[in-house]
Design a protein around this motif. Structure first.
Motif, PDB file in Angstrom:
ATOM      1  N   PHE A 147       0.834  -1.223   0.000  1.00  0.00           N
ATOM      2  CA  PHE A 147       0.000   0.000   0.000  1.00  0.00           C
ATOM      3  C   PHE A 147       0.862   1.265   0.000  1.00  0.00           C
ATOM      4  O   PHE A 147       0.587   2.233   0.712  1.00  0.00           O
ATOM      5  CB  PHE A 147      -0.987  -0.028   1.180  1.00  0.00           C
ATOM      6  N   ASN A 148       1.927   1.184  -0.787  1.00  0.00           N
ATOM      7  CA  ASN A 148       2.846   2.315  -0.977  1.00  0.00           C
ATOM      8  C   ASN A 148       3.599   2.711   0.288  1.00  0.00           C
ATOM      9  O   ASN A 148       3.987   3.862   0.454  1.00  0.00           O
ATOM     10  CB  ASN A 148       2.115   3.540  -1.568  1.00  0.00           C
ATOM     11  N   ASN A 149       3.760   1.754   1.182  1.00  0.00           N
ATOM     12  CA  ASN A 149       4.572   2.006   2.372  1.00  0.00           C
ATOM     13  C   ASN A 149       5.940   1.371   2.168  1.00  0.00           C
ATOM     14  O   ASN A 149       6.041   0.184   1.911  1.00  0.00           O
ATOM     15  CB  ASN A 149       3.926   1.361   3.621  1.00  0.00           C
ATOM     16  N   SER A 150       6.982   2.158   2.309  1.00  0.00           N
ATOM     17  CA  SER A 150       8.307   1.584   2.076  1.00  0.00           C
ATOM     18  C   SER A 150       8.729   0.690   3.246  1.00  0.00           C
ATOM     19  O   SER A 150       9.486  -0.248   3.084  1.00  0.00           O
ATOM     20  CB  SER A 150       9.336   2.691   1.856  1.00  0.00           C
ATOM     21  N   ALA A 151       8.234   1.020   4.445  1.00  0.00           N
ATOM     22  CA  ALA A 151       8.578   0.190   5.613  1.00  0.00           C
ATOM     23  C   ALA A 151       7.385  -0.707   5.917  1.00  0.00           C
ATOM     24  O   ALA A 151       6.442  -0.308   6.587  1.00  0.00           O
ATOM     25  CB  ALA A 151       8.904   1.083   6.801  1.00  0.00           C
ATOM     26  N   PHE A 152       7.463  -1.933   5.377  1.00  0.00           N
ATOM     27  CA  PHE A 152       6.350  -2.878   5.486  1.00  0.00           C
ATOM     28  C   PHE A 152       6.841  -4.102   6.228  1.00  0.00           C
ATOM     29  O   PHE A 152       7.785  -4.755   5.804  1.00  0.00           O
ATOM     30  CB  PHE A 152       5.853  -3.212   4.074  1.00  0.00           C
ATOM     31  N   PHE A 153       6.204  -4.404   7.348  1.00  0.00           N
ATOM     32  CA  PHE A 153       6.603  -5.555   8.166  1.00  0.00           C
ATOM     33  C   PHE A 153       5.374  -6.361   8.541  1.00  0.00           C
ATOM     34  O   PHE A 153       4.253  -5.872   8.468  1.00  0.00           O
ATOM     35  CB  PHE A 153       7.292  -5.081   9.453  1.00  0.00           C
ATOM     36  N   ILE A 166       5.595   3.236   9.578  1.00  0.00           N
ATOM     37  CA  ILE A 166       5.643   1.780   9.384  1.00  0.00           C
ATOM     38  C   ILE A 166       4.245   1.232   9.154  1.00  0.00           C
ATOM     39  O   ILE A 166       3.280   1.631   9.821  1.00  0.00           O
ATOM     40  CB  ILE A 166       6.265   1.094  10.617  1.00  0.00           C
ATOM     41  N   TYR A 167       4.152   0.319   8.190  1.00  0.00           N
ATOM     42  CA  TYR A 167       2.915  -0.433   7.979  1.00  0.00           C
ATOM     43  C   TYR A 167       3.184  -1.839   8.472  1.00  0.00           C
ATOM     44  O   TYR A 167       4.069  -2.527   7.975  1.00  0.00           O
ATOM     45  CB  TYR A 167       2.544  -0.387   6.488  1.00  0.00           C
ATOM     46  N   LEU A 168       2.443  -2.235   9.498  1.00  0.00           N
ATOM     47  CA  LEU A 168       2.644  -3.544  10.120  1.00  0.00           C
ATOM     48  C   LEU A 168       1.394  -4.385   9.924  1.00  0.00           C
ATOM     49  O   LEU A 168       0.288  -3.977  10.273  1.00  0.00           O
ATOM     50  CB  LEU A 168       2.913  -3.367  11.624  1.00  0.00           C
ATOM     51  N   SER A 169       1.593  -5.562   9.356  1.00  0.00           N
ATOM     52  CA  SER A 169       0.478  -6.494   9.221  1.00  0.00           C
ATOM     53  C   SER A 169       0.557  -7.465  10.390  1.00  0.00           C
ATOM     54  O   SER A 169       1.564  -8.159  10.565  1.00  0.00           O
ATOM     55  CB  SER A 169       0.583  -7.231   7.883  1.00  0.00           C
ATOM     56  N   TYR A 170      -0.465  -7.487  11.224  1.00  0.00           N
ATOM     57  CA  TYR A 170      -0.449  -8.362  12.395  1.00  0.00           C
ATOM     58  C   TYR A 170      -1.360  -9.564  12.162  1.00  0.00           C
ATOM     59  O   TYR A 170      -2.509  -9.408  11.820  1.00  0.00           O
ATOM     60  CB  TYR A 170      -0.897  -7.593  13.644  1.00  0.00           C
ATOM     61  N   GLY A 171      -0.785 -10.743  12.373  1.00  0.00           N
ATOM     62  CA  GLY A 171      -1.597 -11.950  12.306  1.00  0.00           C
ATOM     63  C   GLY A 171      -1.791 -12.479  10.906  1.00  0.00           C
ATOM     64  O   GLY A 171      -2.843 -13.026  10.589  1.00  0.00           O
ATOM     65  N   TYR A 172      -0.755 -12.321  10.074  1.00  0.00           N
ATOM     66  CA  TYR A 172      -0.923 -12.735   8.687  1.00  0.00           C
ATOM     67  C   TYR A 172      -1.025 -14.250   8.528  1.00  0.00           C
ATOM     68  O   TYR A 172      -1.685 -14.743   7.620  1.00  0.00           O
ATOM     69  CB  TYR A 172       0.228 -12.189   7.825  1.00  0.00           C
ATOM     70  N   GLU A 196       1.032   3.411  21.671  1.00  0.00           N
ATOM     71  CA  GLU A 196       2.163   4.061  22.359  1.00  0.00           C
ATOM     72  C   GLU A 196       3.169   4.600  21.339  1.00  0.00           C
ATOM     73  O   GLU A 196       3.884   5.557  21.590  1.00  0.00           O
ATOM     74  CB  GLU A 196       2.903   3.047  23.240  1.00  0.00           C
ATOM     75  N   LEU A 197       3.234   3.901  20.186  1.00  0.00           N
ATOM     76  CA  LEU A 197       4.214   4.266  19.142  1.00  0.00           C
ATOM     77  C   LEU A 197       3.445   4.935  18.013  1.00  0.00           C
ATOM     78  O   LEU A 197       2.702   4.289  17.310  1.00  0.00           O
ATOM     79  CB  LEU A 197       4.907   2.999  18.622  1.00  0.00           C
ATOM     80  N   SER A 198       3.636   6.183  17.825  1.00  0.00           N
ATOM     81  CA  SER A 198       2.723   6.930  16.947  1.00  0.00           C
ATOM     82  C   SER A 198       2.976   6.705  15.464  1.00  0.00           C
ATOM     83  O   SER A 198       2.176   7.110  14.633  1.00  0.00           O
ATOM     84  CB  SER A 198       2.843   8.414  17.257  1.00  0.00           C
ATOM     85  N   ASN A 199       4.091   6.064  15.114  1.00  0.00           N
ATOM     86  CA  ASN A 199       4.425   5.973  13.686  1.00  0.00           C
ATOM     87  C   ASN A 199       4.129   4.611  13.065  1.00  0.00           C
ATOM     88  O   ASN A 199       4.686   4.258  12.034  1.00  0.00           O
ATOM     89  CB  ASN A 199       5.900   6.337  13.461  1.00  0.00           C
ATOM     90  N   ILE A 200       3.261   3.839  13.689  1.00  0.00           N
ATOM     91  CA  ILE A 200       2.922   2.527  13.125  1.00  0.00           C
ATOM     92  C   ILE A 200       1.433   2.456  12.843  1.00  0.00           C
ATOM     93  O   ILE A 200       0.602   2.803  13.695  1.00  0.00           O
ATOM     94  CB  ILE A 200       3.299   1.378  14.083  1.00  0.00           C
ATOM     95  N   LYS A 201       1.115   1.995  11.630  1.00  0.00           N
ATOM     96  CA  LYS A 201      -0.272   1.672  11.293  1.00  0.00           C
ATOM     97  C   LYS A 201      -0.336   0.151  11.222  1.00  0.00           C
ATOM     98  O   LYS A 201       0.441  -0.464  10.484  1.00  0.00           O
ATOM     99  CB  LYS A 201      -0.672   2.256   9.924  1.00  0.00           C
ATOM    100  N   MET A 202      -1.218  -0.434  11.974  1.00  0.00           N
ATOM    101  CA  MET A 202      -1.286  -1.898  12.062  1.00  0.00           C
ATOM    102  C   MET A 202      -2.549  -2.407  11.378  1.00  0.00           C
ATOM    103  O   MET A 202      -3.661  -2.060  11.770  1.00  0.00           O
ATOM    104  CB  MET A 202      -1.282  -2.336  13.528  1.00  0.00           C
ATOM    105  N   GLU A 203      -2.339  -3.231  10.351  1.00  0.00           N
ATOM    106  CA  GLU A 203      -3.478  -3.845   9.680  1.00  0.00           C
ATOM    107  C   GLU A 203      -3.777  -5.185  10.323  1.00  0.00           C
ATOM    108  O   GLU A 203      -2.866  -5.972  10.606  1.00  0.00           O
ATOM    109  CB  GLU A 203      -3.188  -4.042   8.189  1.00  0.00           C
ATOM    110  N   ILE A 204      -5.079  -5.431  10.548  1.00  0.00           N
ATOM    111  CA  ILE A 204      -5.519  -6.762  10.994  1.00  0.00           C
ATOM    112  C   ILE A 204      -6.578  -7.194  10.007  1.00  0.00           C
ATOM    113  O   ILE A 204      -7.598  -6.517   9.827  1.00  0.00           O
ATOM    114  CB  ILE A 204      -6.111  -6.728  12.416  1.00  0.00           C
ATOM    115  N   ARG A 205      -6.334  -8.353   9.376  1.00  0.00           N
ATOM    116  CA  ARG A 205      -7.233  -8.808   8.306  1.00  0.00           C
ATOM    117  C   ARG A 205      -7.980 -10.056   8.744  1.00  0.00           C
ATOM    118  O   ARG A 205      -7.418 -10.909   9.444  1.00  0.00           O
ATOM    119  CB  ARG A 205      -6.401  -9.096   7.052  1.00  0.00           C
TER     120      ARG A 205
END
Lengths: 333, 261
Positions: free
Chosen positions: A82-88, A137-143, A166-175
């Motif tokens: 999704f156009n995020n360079s930091a994808f984890f 950061i774009y973080l996918s949780y529970g892939y 607590e960490l303001s620079n992470i967007k966490m996706e849960i699918r």
């Protein structure tokens, strides 16, 4: 077959070093009728390809363990960033309670038993470290699972959301493919969470996504989250090329956009069935599902439909989607 | 097919099925249409060699099961004649554990087993543990030939220590009828998963082909692999059966082509 099987979770394996962990005790308190077997290392039960993933799936067990390394992974090139360079991505649960007949988990893991890593503080420590290295950061949780359906076993989502907040620079996706996600998210601060649903035509859900919520149930759940004022991500993935599939997917798109609130759709991703070829070979050893026996082509070790078939279909679907959603909100993999 | 491994003739007596002894130079082997039973002898080395032997002889299929049935000791004498299913087995010398797959339910109580190098005294035993001399080896070697969910171990408590074993204390009327019925059903259910009927068809068709026995076996394995990969094999099988050769060289060339495909 069911009379021959032990019920799911009849046995719970617990690594001795996490026997006194608060999460372990919480999980065990919910399974008082299950037999607990203490083990030294979860791999003693989980590893080894002398197991049949599909047969085990009918009677899954839980393995409670401590993860020792590799807490956070670089995002897979097979998934959209999704156009995020930091994808984890991060998992503290391996394997799923749903039984999708195309799922790569059946080719990746030797066992379909559920592994729950309870040392989440160490996951959080690693996430904190990474958050200092990147602006966003774009973080996918529970892939490697469907996390919301485990909430009754242990409410991990709440703890992860608290950490991310607590960490303001992470967007966490849960699918999810469930119909309960709206319950899980209610009364939580989810400003940094991207709730996402996988959607497929009902015909394909019935055929290939066993034990998941049906399409209507998923749409109702999505609508409830939208009603909370939250923008959702939709994922039409994997697209399955079968029969008059273009017609089925167009009907699906109609249904989605007739039912949901367009303003509260963040974005939509579409992707054809794809799987690392080595996983596909493993999957074929225990699965009879027709979907995995198609004539795929393998490019860069990834098996997927032939390019020509995909190109025609994707153009048609994008044109159709454009009637309902702006092109820049459509992501293709 | 159920492969049954017992370490002595006394343990064989619990298998109430009608079995016929087959001619074998190395082991006592009995069979009927659903069971192949081998009397291994006591101890890890005997059970290991007997499993390898019987599997090489009969080449188990993917839906075949293997069962070790035998005596075990436990600390508490009250458990004599009780039957338990083993869920964990430990090698006393290696201090290592292995865990049975518990997908299937045999309706038996479960216990952990410790495999010792020699008979054990009562004061050396831990409470609630069972003790034998073959279990760990049985499981370790069986895993080379069988999928984990198809390996079972059932122990009958015969004594509570080295000097207390007496066959007179053991109820020999205990049959395993219900257990065997479940095992047959498990094996039958798995036939579909492993495409056993199709494999049998390949094997029966290949009898008509013009290859040597070794070549036939290898071609059958190749075709079975194609089958599991979801490939259509009827045309190829038909061609193989009907193929005629002018000489051995021609036959061997064709054979190589199939195997390398």
């Amino acid at each position: 077959m069911s009379k021959l099987l032990n019920r799911s979770f009849s046995h719970i394996y617990v690594e001795k070093q996490v026997a006194n962990n608060y999460i372990t005790k919480n999980i065990l308190s919910k399974f008082k009728d299950s037999k607990v077997i203490y083990i030294d290392d979860y791999k003693e039960v989980f590893s080894g390809f002398d197991q049949n993933f599909s047969i085990q799936k009918q009677s899954q067990k839980i393995i409670i363990a401590e993860k020792k390394d590799n807490f956070i992974y670089q995002g897979s090139k097979m998934c959209h960033d999704f156009n995020n360079s930091a994808f984890f991505y991060a998992n503290n649960i391996i394997n799923c309670l749903f039984d999708c007949k195309y799922c790569y988990l059946g080719g990746m893991y030797p066992s379909s038993n559920i592994v729950v890593f309870v040392n989440i503080e160490e996951f959080f420590y690693e996430i904190e470290k990474i958050s200092k290295s990147y602006k966003n950061i774009y973080l996918s949780y529970g892939y490697d699972t469907d996390i919301p359906i485990f909430e009754n076993i242990y409410p991990f989502i709440g703890e992860w959301i608290n950490k991310i907040n607590e960490l303001s620079n992470i967007k966490m996706e849960i699918r999810t493919k469930s119909n309960i996600f709206h319950n899980v998210l209610s009364n939580k601060n989810i400003d940094n969470v991207i709730p996402a649903w996988t959607l497929n035509p009902q015909k394909f859900i019935e055929k290939y996504e066993k034990k998941t919520a049906n399409l209507d149930e998923r749409l109702v759940s999505i609508k409830k989250v939208q009603d909370m004022g939250i923008k959702v991500r939709l994922s039409i993935d994997p697209i399955i090329i079968e029969g008059d599939f273009l017609k089925e997917y167009k009907l699906l798109i109609d249904k989605i956009f007739n039912f949901l609130n367009h303003e509260f759709i963040r974005d939509l991703s579409i992707g054809f069935f794809r799987i690392p070829n080595v996983y596909l070979k493993n999957l074929k050893k225990h699965s009879n599902s027709p979907i995995i026996f198609n004539n795929f082509e393998v490019i860069d070790s990834i098996a997927t439909y032939p390019l020509k078939e995909k190109e025609t279909a994707i153009n048609s679907l994008i044109n159709y989607l454009n009637r309902f959603i702006e092109r820049e909100k459509i992501f293709i993999i | 097919m159920i492969y049954v491994v017992v370490s002595s003739k006394q343990e064989k007596r619990f298998i109430k099925e009608n079995l016929v002894k087959i001619k074998d130079y190395f082991f006592d082997i009995y069979e009927n249409t659903k069971i192949k039973l081998i009397i291994s002898g006591i101890g890890a080395y005997n059970v290991s060699s007997s499993i390898s032997y019987i599997c090489r002889l009969f080449e188990p299929q993917k839906n075949d099961l293997i069962l070790n049935y035998g005596f075990a000791a436990t600390k508490e004498i009250k458990y004599v004649n009780n039957i338990f299913r083993i869920n964990t087995v430990k090698d006393f010398c290696l201090n290592k554990n292995m865990y049975f797959d518990l997908t299937y339910d045999l309706g038996l109580q479960e216990r952990s087993l410790v495999t010792m190098p020699k008979p054990v005294e009562n004061n050396e035993m831990e409470k609630n543990m069972l003790y034998d001399m073959e279990g760990y080896a049985f499981y370790q070697i069986s895993r080379k030939f069988f999928d984990r969910q198809n390996i079972f171990m059932i122990k009958k408590i015969s004594d509570n220590g080295k000097n207390n074993f007496d066959l007179k204390n053991i109820d020999l009327n205990d049959g395993l009828d219900k257990t065997f019925e479940k095992l047959y059903n498990i094996s039958d259910e798995q036939e579909k998963i492993y495409k056993i009927k199709e494999l049998k068809y390949i094997k029966s068709s290949m009898i008509k082909s013009n290859f040597t026995k070794v070549q036939k076996d290898l071609i059958i394995k190749k075709l079975y692999q194609f089958l599991l990969d979801g490939k259509e094999i009827n045309n190829l099988l038909d061609e193989i059966i009907k193929k005629e050769f002018n000489n051995k060289r021609e036959r061997n060339c064709y054979f190589e082509q199939i195997i390398k495909s």
